[in-house]
Motif scaffolding. Structure first.
Motif, PDB file in Angstrom:
ATOM      1  N   UNK A  30       0.797  -1.207   0.000  1.00 33.76           N
ATOM      2  CA  UNK A  30       0.000   0.000   0.000  1.00 33.76           C
ATOM      3  C   UNK A  30       0.837   1.267   0.000  1.00 33.76           C
ATOM      4  N   UNK A  31       0.151   2.399   0.073  1.00 33.92           N
ATOM      5  CA  UNK A  31       0.778   3.718   0.033  1.00 33.92           C
ATOM      6  C   UNK A  31       1.730   3.901   1.210  1.00 33.92           C
ATOM      7  N   UNK A  32       2.939   4.381   0.913  1.00 37.21           N
ATOM      8  CA  UNK A  32       3.909   4.682   1.961  1.00 37.21           C
ATOM      9  C   UNK A  32       4.662   3.490   2.500  1.00 37.21           C
ATOM     10  N   UNK A  33       4.473   2.320   1.914  1.00 38.88           N
ATOM     11  CA  UNK A  33       5.186   1.118   2.339  1.00 38.88           C
ATOM     12  C   UNK A  33       6.194   0.734   1.252  1.00 38.88           C
ATOM     13  N   UNK A  34       6.734  -0.461   1.361  1.00 40.08           N
ATOM     14  CA  UNK A  34       7.636  -0.970   0.330  1.00 40.08           C
ATOM     15  C   UNK A  34       7.483  -2.479   0.245  1.00 40.08           C
TER      16      UNK A  34
END
Length: 217
Positions: A30-34
């Protein structure tokens, strides 16, 4: 065109020598993860899969950490065209890196939206999709009729207290998905924009069922 995925940062559950002939499960964060985020789920997933966790191609604006599949800031937030471009970058990576076996997608939030958009773009390329806290993008694609004809299995899990995905997108998905895929899933009471143990259990049951369908075992 969205930036291509970097094959050098993909995390694999199996070395190249052990991947031939096995189904591939691709994890989309998701957004802001890796790529490390969902890779932590590997011990909870069936080991018959080769699992690959990819990194989204964009960096969110400072000071947000991690990576994103498409921008969600300002008036251009969640533009379906951005989802399509990101899904196409995933498809290019799969064309280069996936083997000959069946492919499934498992995404969380942004990653789930990309998984569904990739399924829409190439309905015949994917055995199934797991959509965790994601949504189906509004708008029509020329391949939607082919998707509705094939009706691949999709699991959709989301929290009853998830306030991250806008309500109109959830409502659109509720209306759109049953007409295009074989939908199963659950709304989890008390769950926010996250994944619970109960949800992981349900995902495992879904994946075991897909393996049985793919292998006949």
């Amino acid at each position: 065109m969205a930036s291509d995925l970097d094959p050098a940062v993909v995390l694999w559950s199996s070395p190249v020598a052990d991947r031939a002939g096995r189904p591939l499960l691709v994890l989309l964060h998701g957004y802001g993860a890796d790529e490390r985020d969902l890779f932590g789920l590997v011990p909870y997933l069936p080991d018959q899969f080769v699992i690959a966790a990819v990194r989204a191609p964009l960096a969110p604006p400072f000071p947000s950490p991690g990576y994103s599949w498409y921008p969600i800031e300002g008036l251009e937030g969640r533009d379906p065209a951005h989802l399509t471009a990101a899904a196409e970058s995933l498809l290019r990576w799969l064309d280069a890196e996936a083997g000959e076996g069946p492919v499934g997608l498992l995404g969380f939030s942004q990653g789930a939206a990309i998984a569904l958009q990739a399924l829409r773009l190439r309905p015949g390329d994917f055995a199934f999709v797991v959509n965790l806290s994601g949504y189906a993008a509004p708008g029509d694609l020329s391949t939607d009729a082919a998707l509705a004809e094939r009706r691949p299995p999709v699991f959709w899990g989301r929290g009853a207290r998830d306030e991250v995905i806008p309500a109109p997108l959830v409502e659109h998905s509720v209306q759109w998905l049953p007409g295009h895929v074989e939908l199963s899933g659950r709304v989890y009471p008390g769950l926010t924009h996250s994944v619970s143990e109960d949800e992981l259990h349900d995902v495992r049951v879904f994946l075991d069922k897909q393996l049985q369908a793919l292998t006949g075992a």
